[in-house]
Design a protein around this motif. Structure first.
Motif, PDB file in Angstrom:
ATOM      1  N   ASP A   1       0.850  -1.015   0.000  1.00 12.43           N
ATOM      2  CA  ASP A   1      -0.114  -0.053  -0.044  1.00 12.43           C
ATOM      3  C   ASP A   1       0.744   1.309   0.058  1.00 12.43           C
ATOM      4  O   ASP A   1       0.644   2.181  -0.728  1.00 12.43           O
TER       5      ASP A   1
ATOM      6  N   TRP B   1       2.572   1.581  -3.516  1.00 11.44           N
ATOM      7  CA  TRP B   1       1.279   1.838  -4.440  1.00 11.44           C
ATOM      8  C   TRP B   1       0.857   3.671  -4.100  1.00 11.44           C
ATOM      9  O   TRP B   1       0.697   4.291  -5.153  1.00 11.44           O
TER      10      TRP B   1
ATOM     11  N   THR C   1       0.958   6.962  -7.016  1.00 10.61           N
ATOM     12  CA  THR C   1      -0.266   7.220  -7.344  1.00 10.61           C
ATOM     13  C   THR C   1      -0.567   8.590  -6.447  1.00 10.61           C
ATOM     14  O   THR C   1      -1.612   9.235  -7.137  1.00 10.61           O
ATOM     15  N   GLU C   2      -0.144   9.059  -5.425  1.00  9.03           N
ATOM     16  CA  GLU C   2      -0.560  10.199  -4.713  1.00  9.03           C
ATOM     17  C   GLU C   2       0.194  11.256  -5.196  1.00  9.03           C
ATOM     18  O   GLU C   2       1.562  11.336  -5.162  1.00  9.03           O
TER      19      GLU C   2
ATOM     20  N   CYS D   1      -6.041   0.840 -13.579  1.00  7.94           N
ATOM     21  CA  CYS D   1      -6.048   1.002 -12.213  1.00  7.94           C
ATOM     22  C   CYS D   1      -6.588   0.062 -11.402  1.00  7.94           C
ATOM     23  O   CYS D   1      -7.773  -0.056 -11.338  1.00  7.94           O
ATOM     24  N   GLU D   2      -5.820  -0.683 -10.705  1.00  4.68           N
ATOM     25  CA  GLU D   2      -6.102  -1.822 -10.015  1.00  4.68           C
ATOM     26  C   GLU D   2      -5.297  -2.065  -8.611  1.00  4.68           C
ATOM     27  O   GLU D   2      -4.476  -2.636  -8.501  1.00  4.68           O
ATOM     28  N   PRO D   3      -5.955  -0.888  -7.751  1.00  2.00           N
ATOM     29  CA  PRO D   3      -5.401  -0.718  -6.447  1.00  2.00           C
ATOM     30  C   PRO D   3      -5.165  -1.902  -5.632  1.00  2.00           C
ATOM     31  O   PRO D   3      -6.174  -2.611  -5.659  1.00  2.00           O
ATOM     32  N   PRO D   4      -4.038  -2.212  -5.126  1.00  2.00           N
ATOM     33  CA  PRO D   4      -2.628  -1.523  -5.181  1.00  2.00           C
ATOM     34  C   PRO D   4      -1.824  -2.143  -5.774  1.00  2.00           C
ATOM     35  O   PRO D   4      -0.581  -2.377  -5.562  1.00  2.00           O
TER      36      PRO D   4
ATOM     37  N   LEU E   1      -0.994  -0.171 -12.168  1.00  2.00           N
ATOM     38  CA  LEU E   1      -1.224   1.147 -12.812  1.00  2.00           C
ATOM     39  C   LEU E   1      -0.812   1.207 -14.148  1.00  2.00           C
ATOM     40  O   LEU E   1       0.485   0.733 -14.588  1.00  2.00           O
TER      41      LEU E   1
END
Length: 162
Positions: free
Chosen positions: A29, A32, A36-37, A78-81, A84
């Motif tokens: 996490d 990820w 992404t952030e 987009c398949e968290p986590p 991408l």
């Protein structure tokens, strides 16, 4: 200090993939979030604005490139986590990028894939991705970013035949 190239170019049915891996002591996490952030991608290559989601276009400010250009990128997966994918196109070609995040023993592995278009020169883009990924590792470990001069043109020969 010259860095050692770690990536490889693999021939695929669709052309060529430039593949690089980095490992982190952080969890899936956290890694990820690093890719992404917006606040965290600012440490890697630049912040982004827009509404995230598959099919959406976000605008990435390339903070470490001359003139800090803004690059629109379409989110293709987009398949968290875990996964991408983004796509962009500029005067240098197409940028089909994919990041895969997974646990590997007691560490987390980030596999970065640049699906190279026919015009892409791996000797030019390979050292850049090595730099950006090492910058991510440095940011995650609280260290200063590496010096790009340690990557280019020194690593070009590693990718030159691809």
């Amino acid at each position: 200090m010259t860095k050692q190239a770690t990536g490889r170019v693999v021939i695929t049915d669709g052309g060529r993939d430039l593949i690089l891996e980095r490992y982190f002591d952080a969890g899936v996490d956290d890694v990820w979030a690093s890719i992404t952030e917006s606040e965290r991608t600012a440490r890697l290559f630049g912040p982004w604005t827009g509404e995230p989601g598959v099919g959406s276009v976000v605008r990435v400010t390339m903070g470490f490139e001359e003139g800090a250009p803004v690059m629109p990128m379409t989110i293709t997966a987009c398949e968290p986590p875990r996964r991408l994918g983004v796509h962009s196109q500029d005067e240098y070609g197409e940028w089909n990028l994919e990041a895969l995040v997974e646990r590997d023993g007691d560490r987390t592995r980030l596999t970065f894939v640049h699906h190279l278009d026919a015009a892409a020169n791996a000797a030019e883009v390979g050292p850049g991705w090595e730099y950006y990924l090492d910058a991510l590792v440095a940011a995650e470990n609280g260290r200063a970013a590496p010096d790009f001069d340690d990557y280019f043109p020194e690593m070009s020969a590693h990718y030159g035949g691809a």
